[in-house]
Write a protein that holds these residues in place. Structure first.
Motif, PDB file in Angstrom:
ATOM      1  N   VAL A  74       0.837  -1.197   0.000  1.00 14.80           N
ATOM      2  CA  VAL A  74       0.000   0.000   0.000  1.00 14.80           C
ATOM      3  C   VAL A  74       0.874   1.250   0.000  1.00 14.80           C
ATOM      4  CG1 VAL A  74      -1.691   1.318   1.338  1.00 14.80           C
ATOM      5  CG2 VAL A  74      -1.939  -1.161   1.105  1.00 14.80           C
ATOM      6  N   LEU A  75       1.925   1.237   0.806  1.00 13.36           N
ATOM      7  CA  LEU A  75       2.842   2.374   0.856  1.00 13.36           C
ATOM      8  C   LEU A  75       3.509   2.591  -0.487  1.00 13.36           C
ATOM      9  CD1 LEU A  75       4.209   4.542   2.590  1.00 13.36           C
ATOM     10  CD2 LEU A  75       5.939   2.851   3.137  1.00 13.36           C
ATOM     11  N   PHE A  76       3.948   1.525  -1.120  1.00 16.05           N
ATOM     12  CA  PHE A  76       4.612   1.629  -2.413  1.00 16.05           C
ATOM     13  C   PHE A  76       3.672   2.185  -3.474  1.00 16.05           C
ATOM     14  CE2 PHE A  76       5.641  -0.325  -6.521  1.00 16.05           C
ATOM     15  CZ  PHE A  76       6.829   0.329  -6.750  1.00 16.05           C
ATOM     16  N   VAL A  77       2.459   1.661  -3.538  1.00 19.91           N
ATOM     17  CA  VAL A  77       1.487   2.151  -4.528  1.00 19.91           C
ATOM     18  C   VAL A  77       1.172   3.621  -4.262  1.00 19.91           C
ATOM     19  CG1 VAL A  77      -0.898   1.918  -5.329  1.00 19.91           C
ATOM     20  CG2 VAL A  77       0.511  -0.111  -5.025  1.00 19.91           C
ATOM     21  N   GLY A  78       1.039   3.994  -3.007  1.00 20.07           N
ATOM     22  CA  GLY A  78       0.782   5.393  -2.672  1.00 20.07           C
ATOM     23  C   GLY A  78       1.907   6.303  -3.111  1.00 20.07           C
ATOM     24  N   VAL A  79       3.137   5.880  -2.893  1.00 13.79           N
ATOM     25  CA  VAL A  79       4.297   6.692  -3.291  1.00 13.79           C
ATOM     26  C   VAL A  79       4.356   6.834  -4.813  1.00 13.79           C
ATOM     27  CG1 VAL A  79       6.818   6.706  -3.394  1.00 13.79           C
ATOM     28  CG2 VAL A  79       5.668   6.249  -1.238  1.00 13.79           C
ATOM     29  N   VAL A  80       4.106   5.745  -5.537  1.00 10.98           N
ATOM     30  CA  VAL A  80       4.148   5.804  -6.999  1.00 10.98           C
ATOM     31  C   VAL A  80       3.061   6.726  -7.541  1.00 10.98           C
ATOM     32  CG1 VAL A  80       3.792   4.447  -9.105  1.00 10.98           C
ATOM     33  CG2 VAL A  80       5.262   3.575  -7.297  1.00 10.98           C
ATOM     34  N   VAL A  81       1.855   6.606  -7.014  1.00 13.83           N
ATOM     35  CA  VAL A  81       0.755   7.465  -7.471  1.00 13.83           C
ATOM     36  C   VAL A  81       1.049   8.924  -7.136  1.00 13.83           C
ATOM     37  CG1 VAL A  81      -1.686   8.023  -7.086  1.00 13.83           C
ATOM     38  CG2 VAL A  81      -0.982   5.655  -7.440  1.00 13.83           C
ATOM     39  N   PHE A  82       1.524   9.170  -5.917  1.00 15.13           N
ATOM     40  CA  PHE A  82       1.845  10.536  -5.522  1.00 15.13           C
ATOM     41  C   PHE A  82       2.960  11.111  -6.390  1.00 15.13           C
ATOM     42  CE2 PHE A  82       4.260  13.563  -2.892  1.00 15.13           C
ATOM     43  CZ  PHE A  82       3.262  14.504  -2.709  1.00 15.13           C
ATOM     44  N   ALA A  83       3.981  10.313  -6.693  1.00 14.48           N
ATOM     45  CA  ALA A  83       5.084  10.781  -7.532  1.00 14.48           C
ATOM     46  C   ALA A  83       4.595  11.098  -8.941  1.00 14.48           C
ATOM     47  CB  ALA A  83       6.186   9.730  -7.586  1.00 14.48           C
ATOM     48  N   PHE A  84       3.710  10.267  -9.461  1.00 11.61           N
ATOM     49  CA  PHE A  84       3.188  10.515 -10.801  1.00 11.61           C
ATOM     50  C   PHE A  84       2.377  11.805 -10.839  1.00 11.61           C
ATOM     51  CE2 PHE A  84      -0.131   9.989 -14.033  1.00 11.61           C
ATOM     52  CZ  PHE A  84       0.661   9.831 -15.146  1.00 11.61           C
ATOM     53  N   VAL A  85       1.477  11.968  -9.879  1.00  8.29           N
ATOM     54  CA  VAL A  85       0.632  13.166  -9.845  1.00  8.29           C
ATOM     55  C   VAL A  85       1.484  14.414  -9.614  1.00  8.29           C
ATOM     56  CG1 VAL A  85      -1.192  14.341  -8.546  1.00  8.29           C
ATOM     57  CG2 VAL A  85      -1.439  11.931  -9.153  1.00  8.29           C
ATOM     58  N   ALA A  86       2.418  14.346  -8.662  1.00  7.39           N
ATOM     59  CA  ALA A  86       3.280  15.496  -8.390  1.00  7.39           C
ATOM     60  C   ALA A  86       4.136  15.831  -9.610  1.00  7.39           C
ATOM     61  CB  ALA A  86       4.169  15.210  -7.181  1.00  7.39           C
ATOM     62  N   GLY A  87       4.631  14.819 -10.299  1.00  7.49           N
ATOM     63  CA  GLY A  87       5.420  15.053 -11.505  1.00  7.49           C
ATOM     64  C   GLY A  87       4.622  15.716 -12.601  1.00  7.49           C
ATOM     65  N   ARG A  88       3.376  15.277 -12.775  1.00  9.27           N
ATOM     66  CA  ARG A  88       2.527  15.888 -13.798  1.00  9.27           C
ATOM     67  C   ARG A  88       2.185  17.335 -13.456  1.00  9.27           C
ATOM     68  NH1 ARG A  88       3.037  13.392 -18.498  1.00  9.27           N
ATOM     69  NH2 ARG A  88       3.010  11.174 -18.126  1.00  9.27           N
ATOM     70  N   VAL A  89       1.896  17.600 -12.194  1.00 10.68           N
ATOM     71  CA  VAL A  89       1.577  18.969 -11.783  1.00 10.68           C
ATOM     72  C   VAL A  89       2.792  19.865 -11.978  1.00 10.68           C
ATOM     73  CG1 VAL A  89       1.026  20.416  -9.789  1.00 10.68           C
ATOM     74  CG2 VAL A  89      -0.269  18.322 -10.215  1.00 10.68           C
ATOM     75  N   LEU A  90       3.953  19.406 -11.540  1.00  8.58           N
ATOM     76  CA  LEU A  90       5.167  20.208 -11.721  1.00  8.58           C
ATOM     77  C   LEU A  90       5.504  20.387 -13.191  1.00  8.58           C
ATOM     78  CD1 LEU A  90       7.480  18.913  -8.872  1.00  8.58           C
ATOM     79  CD2 LEU A  90       6.455  21.167  -9.088  1.00  8.58           C
ATOM     80  N   GLU A  91       5.277  19.344 -13.977  1.00  7.77           N
ATOM     81  CA  GLU A  91       5.565  19.435 -15.409  1.00  7.77           C
ATOM     82  C   GLU A  91       4.667  20.469 -16.077  1.00  7.77           C
ATOM     83  OE1 GLU A  91       4.714  16.478 -19.060  1.00  7.77           O
ATOM     84  OE2 GLU A  91       5.972  15.663 -17.451  1.00  7.77           O
ATOM     85  N   ARG A  92       3.425  20.525 -15.659  1.00  4.51           N
ATOM     86  CA  ARG A  92       2.484  21.479 -16.248  1.00  4.51           C
ATOM     87  C   ARG A  92       2.890  22.918 -15.940  1.00  4.51           C
ATOM     88  NH1 ARG A  92      -3.676  20.669 -15.363  1.00  4.51           N
ATOM     89  NH2 ARG A  92      -3.579  19.934 -17.474  1.00  4.51           N
ATOM     90  N   PHE A  93       3.321  23.176 -14.709  1.00  6.24           N
ATOM     91  CA  PHE A  93       3.635  24.543 -14.308  1.00  6.24           C
ATOM     92  C   PHE A  93       5.054  24.968 -14.664  1.00  6.24           C
ATOM     93  CE2 PHE A  93       0.153  23.603 -11.265  1.00  6.24           C
ATOM     94  CZ  PHE A  93      -0.752  24.513 -11.784  1.00  6.24           C
ATOM     95  N   THR A  94       5.977  24.031 -14.780  1.00  5.84           N
ATOM     96  CA  THR A  94       7.361  24.409 -15.030  1.00  5.84           C
ATOM     97  C   THR A  94       7.798  24.180 -16.471  1.00  5.84           C
ATOM     98  OG1 THR A  94       8.184  22.243 -14.357  1.00  5.84           O
ATOM     99  CG2 THR A  94       8.055  23.950 -12.661  1.00  5.84           C
ATOM    100  N   ALA A  95       6.987  23.567 -17.289  1.00  9.52           N
ATOM    101  CA  ALA A  95       7.387  23.276 -18.669  1.00  9.52           C
ATOM    102  C   ALA A  95       7.658  24.550 -19.451  1.00  9.52           C
ATOM    103  CB  ALA A  95       6.323  22.442 -19.363  1.00  9.52           C
ATOM    104  N   LYS A  96       6.941  25.604 -19.119  1.00 10.73           N
ATOM    105  CA  LYS A  96       7.134  26.856 -19.842  1.00 10.73           C
ATOM    106  C   LYS A  96       8.388  27.591 -19.384  1.00 10.73           C
ATOM    107  CE  LYS A  96       2.260  27.114 -20.516  1.00 10.73           C
ATOM    108  NZ  LYS A  96       1.042  27.312 -19.800  1.00 10.73           N
ATOM    109  N   ALA A  97       8.735  27.454 -18.128  1.00  9.04           N
ATOM    110  CA  ALA A  97       9.890  28.176 -17.595  1.00  9.04           C
ATOM    111  C   ALA A  97      11.194  27.431 -17.892  1.00  9.04           C
ATOM    112  CB  ALA A  97       9.726  28.383 -16.090  1.00  9.04           C
ATOM    113  N   PHE A  98      11.256  26.180 -17.515  1.00 14.83           N
ATOM    114  CA  PHE A  98      12.453  25.372 -17.764  1.00 14.83           C
ATOM    115  C   PHE A  98      12.094  23.900 -17.606  1.00 14.83           C
ATOM    116  CE2 PHE A  98      12.252  26.531 -13.349  1.00 14.83           C
ATOM    117  CZ  PHE A  98      12.552  25.366 -12.676  1.00 14.83           C
TER     118      PHE A  98
END
Length: 85
Positions: A5-29
């Protein structure tokens, strides 16, 4: 807490956090995976979510993923070298 459960939670959180950061930072760098490195440091030594016991339980999976990543990097390098010739 269950390791799975911990592993699946970390993977899902990493994916969502990566997508959010990618959306906001793709234009800057381009971060090119730095967000996952920062997330690993945050969940590992800083917060202690991924302790020694959890990492030992996930040892086979981590080794497999590192092997696949190494293989993919090798294929990319091979493709770059072929295009240079």
């Amino acid at each position: 807490m269950s390791t799975t459960v911990l592993f699946v939670g970390v993977v899902v959180f990493a994916f969502v956090a990566g997508r959010v950061l990618e959306r906001f930072t793709a234009k800057a760098f381009a971060l090119a995976g730095v967000e996952y490195l920062l997330l690993g440091v945050l969940l590992g030594p800083v917060l202690g979510v991924l302790g020694r016991e959890v990492m030992q339980a996930l040892d086979l999976f981590v080794s497999t993923v590192l092997g696949v990543l190494g293989f993919l990097v090798g294929l990319e390098i091979r493709q770059i070298r072929a295009s240079m010739e």
